[in-house]
Design a protein around this motif. Structure first.
Motif, PDB file in Angstrom:
ATOM      1  N   VAL A  25      -6.680 -46.848  39.035  1.00  0.00           N
ATOM      2  CA  VAL A  25      -7.158 -45.726  38.229  1.00  0.00           C
ATOM      3  C   VAL A  25      -6.989 -44.367  38.902  1.00  0.00           C
ATOM      4  CG1 VAL A  25      -9.171 -44.784  37.038  1.00  0.00           C
ATOM      5  CG2 VAL A  25      -8.831 -47.250  37.126  1.00  0.00           C
ATOM      6  N   GLU A  68       1.526 -47.993  31.759  1.00  0.00           N
ATOM      7  CA  GLU A  68       1.862 -48.896  30.675  1.00  0.00           C
ATOM      8  C   GLU A  68       1.757 -50.345  31.144  1.00  0.00           C
ATOM      9  OE1 GLU A  68       5.896 -48.671  29.476  1.00  0.00           O
ATOM     10  OE2 GLU A  68       5.620 -49.936  27.706  1.00  0.00           O
ATOM     11  N   ARG A  69       2.301 -50.594  32.307  1.00  0.00           N
ATOM     12  CA  ARG A  69       2.247 -51.954  32.859  1.00  0.00           C
ATOM     13  C   ARG A  69       0.813 -52.412  33.064  1.00  0.00           C
ATOM     14  NH1 ARG A  69       3.660 -55.863  37.392  1.00  0.00           N
ATOM     15  NH2 ARG A  69       2.426 -54.796  38.941  1.00  0.00           N
ATOM     16  N   ASP A  70      -0.030 -51.512  33.491  1.00  0.00           N
ATOM     17  CA  ASP A  70      -1.429 -51.865  33.730  1.00  0.00           C
ATOM     18  C   ASP A  70      -2.242 -51.917  32.438  1.00  0.00           C
ATOM     19  OD1 ASP A  70      -0.866 -52.023  36.399  1.00  0.00           O
ATOM     20  OD2 ASP A  70      -1.760 -50.096  36.933  1.00  0.00           O
ATOM     21  N   GLY A  71      -1.588 -51.603  31.339  1.00  0.00           N
ATOM     22  CA  GLY A  71      -2.269 -51.721  30.052  1.00  0.00           C
ATOM     23  C   GLY A  71      -3.189 -50.566  29.710  1.00  0.00           C
ATOM     24  N   LEU A  72      -3.065 -49.455  30.436  1.00  0.00           N
ATOM     25  CA  LEU A  72      -3.951 -48.324  30.171  1.00  0.00           C
ATOM     26  C   LEU A  72      -3.348 -47.352  29.163  1.00  0.00           C
ATOM     27  CD1 LEU A  72      -5.093 -47.603  33.854  1.00  0.00           C
ATOM     28  CD2 LEU A  72      -6.296 -48.908  32.106  1.00  0.00           C
ATOM     29  N   LEU A  92      -8.147 -50.218  26.560  1.00  0.00           N
ATOM     30  CA  LEU A  92      -8.528 -50.426  27.957  1.00  0.00           C
ATOM     31  C   LEU A  92      -8.620 -49.084  28.684  1.00  0.00           C
ATOM     32  CD1 LEU A  92      -9.154 -52.489  30.144  1.00  0.00           C
ATOM     33  CD2 LEU A  92      -6.694 -52.725  30.565  1.00  0.00           C
TER      34      LEU A  92
ATOM     35  N   TRP B 106     -16.978 -51.625  35.982  1.00  0.00           N
ATOM     36  CA  TRP B 106     -15.748 -51.552  35.200  1.00  0.00           C
ATOM     37  C   TRP B 106     -14.738 -52.563  35.731  1.00  0.00           C
ATOM     38  CZ3 TRP B 106     -10.539 -50.897  35.542  1.00  0.00           C
ATOM     39  CH2 TRP B 106      -9.868 -50.581  34.356  1.00  0.00           C
ATOM     40  N   ASN B 110     -12.954 -55.443  33.615  1.00  0.00           N
ATOM     41  CA  ASN B 110     -11.618 -55.111  33.121  1.00  0.00           C
ATOM     42  C   ASN B 110     -10.440 -55.407  34.028  1.00  0.00           C
ATOM     43  OD1 ASN B 110     -12.460 -53.779  30.518  1.00  0.00           O
ATOM     44  ND2 ASN B 110     -13.617 -52.542  31.976  1.00  0.00           N
ATOM     45  N   LYS B 113      -8.142 -57.873  32.619  1.00  0.00           N
ATOM     46  CA  LYS B 113      -7.283 -57.376  31.544  1.00  0.00           C
ATOM     47  C   LYS B 113      -6.060 -56.667  32.105  1.00  0.00           C
ATOM     48  CE  LYS B 113     -11.273 -56.736  28.512  1.00  0.00           C
ATOM     49  NZ  LYS B 113     -12.103 -55.760  27.757  1.00  0.00           N
ATOM     50  N   VAL B 114      -6.276 -55.968  33.204  1.00  0.00           N
ATOM     51  CA  VAL B 114      -5.141 -55.306  33.848  1.00  0.00           C
ATOM     52  C   VAL B 114      -4.127 -56.357  34.306  1.00  0.00           C
ATOM     53  CG1 VAL B 114      -4.406 -53.916  35.826  1.00  0.00           C
ATOM     54  CG2 VAL B 114      -6.474 -53.300  34.572  1.00  0.00           C
ATOM     55  N   ALA B 117      -2.275 -57.638  31.359  1.00  0.00           N
ATOM     56  CA  ALA B 117      -1.302 -56.646  30.908  1.00  0.00           C
ATOM     57  C   ALA B 117      -0.061 -56.670  31.796  1.00  0.00           C
ATOM     58  CB  ALA B 117      -1.937 -55.257  30.903  1.00  0.00           C
ATOM     59  N   ARG B 118      -0.280 -56.799  33.091  1.00  0.00           N
ATOM     60  CA  ARG B 118       0.857 -56.842  34.013  1.00  0.00           C
ATOM     61  C   ARG B 118       1.716 -58.070  33.765  1.00  0.00           C
ATOM     62  NH1 ARG B 118      -1.873 -54.913  39.788  1.00  0.00           N
ATOM     63  NH2 ARG B 118      -2.032 -52.713  39.235  1.00  0.00           N
ATOM     64  N   TYR B 121       3.649 -57.537  30.610  1.00  0.00           N
ATOM     65  CA  TYR B 121       4.707 -56.548  30.811  1.00  0.00           C
ATOM     66  C   TYR B 121       5.866 -57.149  31.611  1.00  0.00           C
ATOM     67  CZ  TYR B 121       6.904 -52.086  32.028  1.00  0.00           C
ATOM     68  OH  TYR B 121       7.788 -51.053  32.184  1.00  0.00           O
ATOM     69  N   ASP B 122       5.535 -57.821  32.692  1.00  0.00           N
ATOM     70  CA  ASP B 122       6.573 -58.399  33.543  1.00  0.00           C
ATOM     71  C   ASP B 122       7.288 -59.546  32.845  1.00  0.00           C
ATOM     72  OD1 ASP B 122       5.778 -56.580  35.428  1.00  0.00           O
ATOM     73  OD2 ASP B 122       4.631 -58.008  36.627  1.00  0.00           O
TER      74      ASP B 122
END
Lengths: 125, 125
Positions: A25, A68-72, A92, B106, B110, B113-114, B117-118, B121-122
């Motif tokens: 973050v 974007e990769r981290d979904g934020l 997220l 947090w 979360n 979720k990160v 998301a990774r 994405y990958d």
DNA sequence: CAGTATCCCAGATGATACTG
DNA sequence: CAGTATCATCTGGGATACTG
């Protein structure tokens, strides 16, 4: 029991459970980007670039990819001519808002004290 | 009115009010140091070094000086032989505790979720 | 013990120019 | 427009060795 491999990257976290979040973050440029996206809504690449002003396209791209990769952040590509790409904050990412507000609150209450401390420190030598 | 000099360092903040705090509180190594000091109380230089483990004395010194200057940490020098120096968190530093707790919360909700998301994405490429 | 002093390197950042 | 490519730079950080 099997031997546990020891994760070297996890070491700083050993002394600090929040270290992983900080990397995600609060790495450089992420807060201005998230803040702008949250404040001003969905935006195109150039708009972000204009709002943040001192960031170069290269670095902006890098940071946006990471977010974007981290979904934020969500990236939407519109295959038009000229191409149009829009970035918006994800759910997220939005979930960070209270945290950022908390941070802003701490800042307004204590940033002055930090300045005082610096003056005192610098003056004392 | 006099011309206003324009503070170049303030530019990233233009798009992000919390940028200054981030620099102070979340620059590298500061969270492990503050966390340890908050968790384990007053400590000597070597104790900190042991607890953080991967930090070198040079860097630890740099970070501690910065934190001291910013008023987040208090350094006490005892002129003995051998010399003894103790570091403890200041009231200002302690005032960050709720914020850190918020961050930890947090994270626990979360961070997963990160990771998802990774993976997504990958995997998608 | 609590640092300093050096040397060194990688990775991040910036400036600039180019492309589909 | 939305990037990518390239090159120059530079600071932080690590390794190592030394001192009051």
């Amino acid at each position: 029991m099997a031997e546990m491999a020891w994760d070297a990257a996890a070491d700083p976290e050993q002394a600090c459970p929040i270290a992983p979040v900080v990397d995600i973050v609060f790495s450089r440029w992420t807060t201005p980007i998230l803040w702008t996206l949250h404040q001003d809504g969905r935006q195109r690449f150039v708009e972000l670039q204009r709002r943040i002003a001192t960031i170069t396209p290269k670095v902006l791209t890098q940071r946006l990819r990471q977010l974007e990769r981290d979904g934020l952040v969500v990236r939407t590509y519109h295959p038009e001519v000229p191409p149009r790409v829009e970035y918006e904050i994800s759910d997220l990412g939005r979930s960070l808002a209270p945290l950022f507000a908390h941070l802003a609150e701490w800042a307004s209450e204590n940033l002055g004290k930090v300045d005082q401390a610096r003056d005192a420190y610098d003056g004392a030598r």
